[in-house]
Write a protein that holds these residues in place. Sequence first.
Motif, mmCIF file in Angstrom:
data_model
loop_
_atom_site.group_PDB
_atom_site.id
_atom_site.type_symbol
_atom_site.label_atom_id
_atom_site.label_comp_id
_atom_site.label_asym_id
_atom_site.label_seq_id
_atom_site.Cartn_x
_atom_site.Cartn_y
_atom_site.Cartn_z
ATOM 1 N N MET A 254 -4.969 -22.499 -4.723
ATOM 2 C CA MET A 254 -5.058 -21.296 -3.903
ATOM 3 C C MET A 254 -5.971 -20.280 -4.569
ATOM 4 S SD MET A 254 -1.218 -20.668 -2.589
ATOM 5 C CE MET A 254 -0.052 -22.000 -2.578
ATOM 6 N N ALA A 255 -6.650 -19.566 -3.741
ATOM 7 C CA ALA A 255 -7.577 -18.563 -4.276
ATOM 8 C C ALA A 255 -6.804 -17.374 -4.803
ATOM 9 C CB ALA A 255 -8.552 -18.114 -3.174
ATOM 10 N N GLY A 256 -6.984 -17.087 -6.086
ATOM 11 C CA GLY A 256 -6.183 -16.068 -6.750
ATOM 12 C C GLY A 256 -6.367 -14.674 -6.177
ATOM 13 N N ASP A 257 -7.581 -14.197 -6.072
ATOM 14 C CA ASP A 257 -7.800 -12.796 -5.744
ATOM 15 C C ASP A 257 -7.436 -12.462 -4.316
ATOM 16 O OD1 ASP A 257 -8.466 -11.929 -8.165
ATOM 17 O OD2 ASP A 257 -10.629 -12.295 -7.954
ATOM 18 N N ALA A 258 -7.655 -13.397 -3.465
ATOM 19 C CA ALA A 258 -7.396 -13.153 -2.060
ATOM 20 C C ALA A 258 -5.899 -13.033 -1.787
ATOM 21 C CB ALA A 258 -7.969 -14.290 -1.210
ATOM 22 N N MET A 259 -5.106 -13.564 -2.733
ATOM 23 C CA MET A 259 -3.676 -13.642 -2.505
ATOM 24 C C MET A 259 -2.999 -12.344 -2.905
ATOM 25 S SD MET A 259 -1.905 -17.030 -3.653
ATOM 26 C CE MET A 259 -1.998 -16.505 -5.342
ATOM 27 N N ASN A 260 -2.002 -11.928 -2.132
ATOM 28 C CA ASN A 260 -1.220 -10.757 -2.501
ATOM 29 C C ASN A 260 -0.204 -11.131 -3.568
ATOM 30 O OD1 ASN A 260 -2.284 -8.845 -0.518
ATOM 31 N ND2 ASN A 260 -1.414 -10.325 0.949
ATOM 32 N N ALA A 261 -0.001 -10.170 -4.508
ATOM 33 C CA ALA A 261 1.020 -10.408 -5.528
ATOM 34 C C ALA A 261 2.391 -10.404 -4.870
ATOM 35 C CB ALA A 261 0.948 -9.333 -6.601
ATOM 36 N N ILE A 262 2.581 -9.439 -3.952
ATOM 37 C CA ILE A 262 3.854 -9.351 -3.238
ATOM 38 C C ILE A 262 3.556 -9.284 -1.752
ATOM 39 C CG2 ILE A 262 5.946 -7.994 -2.864
ATOM 40 C CD1 ILE A 262 5.493 -6.685 -5.562
ATOM 41 N N GLU A 263 4.283 -10.045 -0.981
ATOM 42 C CA GLU A 263 4.179 -9.896 0.462
ATOM 43 C C GLU A 263 5.572 -9.982 1.054
ATOM 44 O OE1 GLU A 263 1.509 -12.575 2.427
ATOM 45 O OE2 GLU A 263 2.091 -11.858 4.415
ATOM 46 N N ALA A 264 5.939 -8.945 1.824
ATOM 47 C CA ALA A 264 7.224 -8.957 2.514
ATOM 48 C C ALA A 264 6.964 -9.094 3.999
ATOM 49 C CB ALA A 264 7.998 -7.677 2.221
ATOM 50 N N ARG A 265 7.695 -9.995 4.662
ATOM 51 C CA ARG A 265 7.506 -10.191 6.099
ATOM 52 C C ARG A 265 8.803 -9.900 6.832
ATOM 53 N NH1 ARG A 265 4.602 -16.063 5.738
ATOM 54 N NH2 ARG A 265 2.568 -15.331 4.944
ATOM 55 N N ARG A 266 8.756 -8.834 7.630
ATOM 56 C CA ARG A 266 9.910 -8.430 8.457
ATOM 57 C C ARG A 266 11.210 -8.500 7.663
ATOM 58 N NH1 ARG A 266 8.683 -7.803 13.606
ATOM 59 N NH2 ARG A 266 10.885 -7.866 14.177
ATOM 60 N N LEU A 267 11.169 -7.912 6.481
ATOM 61 C CA LEU A 267 12.279 -8.012 5.537
ATOM 62 C C LEU A 267 13.433 -7.122 5.985
ATOM 63 C CD1 LEU A 267 12.618 -9.573 2.905
ATOM 64 C CD2 LEU A 267 11.880 -7.525 1.671
ATOM 65 N N THR A 268 14.608 -7.720 6.153
ATOM 66 C CA THR A 268 15.788 -6.964 6.581
ATOM 67 C C THR A 268 16.976 -7.360 5.724
ATOM 68 O OG1 THR A 268 15.003 -6.856 8.864
ATOM 69 C CG2 THR A 268 17.380 -6.543 8.500
#
Lengths: 416, 228
Positions: free
Chosen positions: B1-15
Amino acid sequence: MALPLGLSIALQHLSHRRRQTLVSLLGVSLGVAFFIGISSMMQGFQRDFIARIIDVQPHVIVKDEVRAAPRQAVERAFPDGAISLRGLKPREEVRGIRGARNMLATLEEVPGVHVAPALSGNLLLRFGGKDVSVNVTGIQPERERHVTHLEKDLLSGSLDALYTTSNAIIIGEGIAAKAGIRKDDLISAVSPVGVVLKMKVVGIFRSNITLMDNFETYTLLKKAQILQNRANVINRLNVRLDDVERAGPLAASIERQFGYRSEPWQEQSRNVLGIFVIQNAIMYSTVTAILIVACFGIFNVISTVVFEKTRDIGILKSMGFRDKDIRRIFVLEGLIVGIIGTLIGWLIGWGLIEFMASLDFKMEGFVKAQGFVLYRTPKHYAISAAMAIVSATLAAWVPARRASQLNPVDIVRGAG
Amino acid sequence: MAGDAMNAIEARRLTRELPGPVPVTLVRDVDLKVNRGEFVAVTGPSGSGKSSLLYLLGLLDVPTSGSVLLHGHETAGLSADDMAQLRLARIGFVFQFHFLLPEFTCQANVEIPIRRLAALSDSQARKRAEALLDSLELADHRRKYPDQLSGGQRQRVAIARALANDPPLILADEPTGNLDTRTAALVFELFRKLAHDQGRTVLVVTHDAELAQTADRRIHLVDGRIIS
Ligand SMILES: Nc1ncnc2c1ncn2[C@@H]1O[C@H](COP(=O)(O)OP(=O)(O)O)[C@@H](O)[C@H]1O
Ligand SMILES: [Mg+2]
């Protein structure tokens, strides 16, 4: 520093609760020490007793009895019927082993088996105005010496003197002491059937088995038959084996073959062996009780630590300690108490044994003894360690599990 | 996976809801992306769900719905042990209270996560903990116990511990809440450096609007929702 992480945390917790830890440690030690000391003493006594029995008593005794009452004719005729017999009168039987000579010859053929016939009955000894009621056993010295310990137990005199002196008798030390009889004294013997004989004491024995020394006397088989007025009757065959392990099977096969009740030594001493079983049960339950108390102590310390260190547990989990890492820490605390308690207990138990060994006293119970007979075996150390460590671990398990299930979010949020 | 393009943290519709007779929603439909090396301040009134969000992002808590991706990896469905392992190796937590183990020296406290991970030998672990404490200007306090230190020093030891296994992600929940203004500014500066000089992704919850201004970005929470 070099200690594994879980271990160093566990040790920190225990040293934090030092006094409580010491108390539970003491509980475990006490249980272990008690087990080692007492079982060494009891097993020492029991093994000594059994060794003496095997050494002294016949390994198998064939008696002039049958085990089950003979079946009545009507029962034989209707084996399936429900029969109730009342007012049964047993026929007067002339007791004694029928065909004893034949049995004797057959048994003597078997290698490793020594047989001696005997006729035993009661006798009243009179000496200097004192009456002593005793058991008299008629023996054949040339066979007897291969079967019982009598010859080796003689303090004075000899077995062969029964042949060389007429109306000779050998008596136990206790009888001699009670009636003031010495070797070569002449005593009167009165049998239940009224035969009166002047007999000469040609030997005094000491078996150290109290009952025997106080009640047993020996004379020639022929003489006993005259005293009991039972010519040619033998009512016991005493058997000694080169291999004592064969006692059980041999007794069973004699009984099958000849029908007479044959008791291996275990059966002859079943009362005492039964007492041993009870003794052991009492000891195990006492040790178990002590360990249960110790376990409560351990449970208590670790529960306290879990309660006090809830924050630490929460932070450790937030750092990445798994449930099982947390559980391991607290189980380890129980294990540490168990192991250290065991080691201390071993030391105390060992000291206890050496202390008992140093005691010197005379004791007269089933047997005469000088001081404690102690049985020292690594097995007692191993058993006590296993019991202590297993129970300490189990006691730690409950609070350890609770600690591992704490939710770190509740803890860090609650504290914040 | 491409390192820079990737987010360190990603939350999706977190409840995250707390079940009960009256269910409480701690975090509601949060969508969030944080870049690698970014220094983010999380603000919001007390009880707005800042801590709860941090626990979810740090895999300390599990969402009722939605998901958290760390460096592109889905974390939903991981076992408790896997999550613990990720916290150990990839995430450093700092709380308002230092939560140092009182019976252990500062040095020993910092060594705990290193030794738990067990990637280093004992002597390497010791050296790493020493180096971390040195870099936070705590060299003189290594052998001391937490209660022998000032609040700011303790919080720096706690930061050293969070950095013990060199995690790419630092999550701090009001780390300056108990510190005086000057010390708070110093600690905040430290977090900024962790992001900008060392390339770690740093999320810091704070009440202090002024300090929050020094961050690359601010996330404002109200009632469990991101407002801005
Ligand atoms: N176990 C719980 N039971 C009930 N309410 C809770 C519990 N934990 C947190 N809350 C509530 O959830 C909300 C969010 O809490 P939190 O994430 O700690 O907010 P913040 O960190 O922004 O102050 C608060 O209103 C808090 O009172
Ligand atoms: Mg909070």
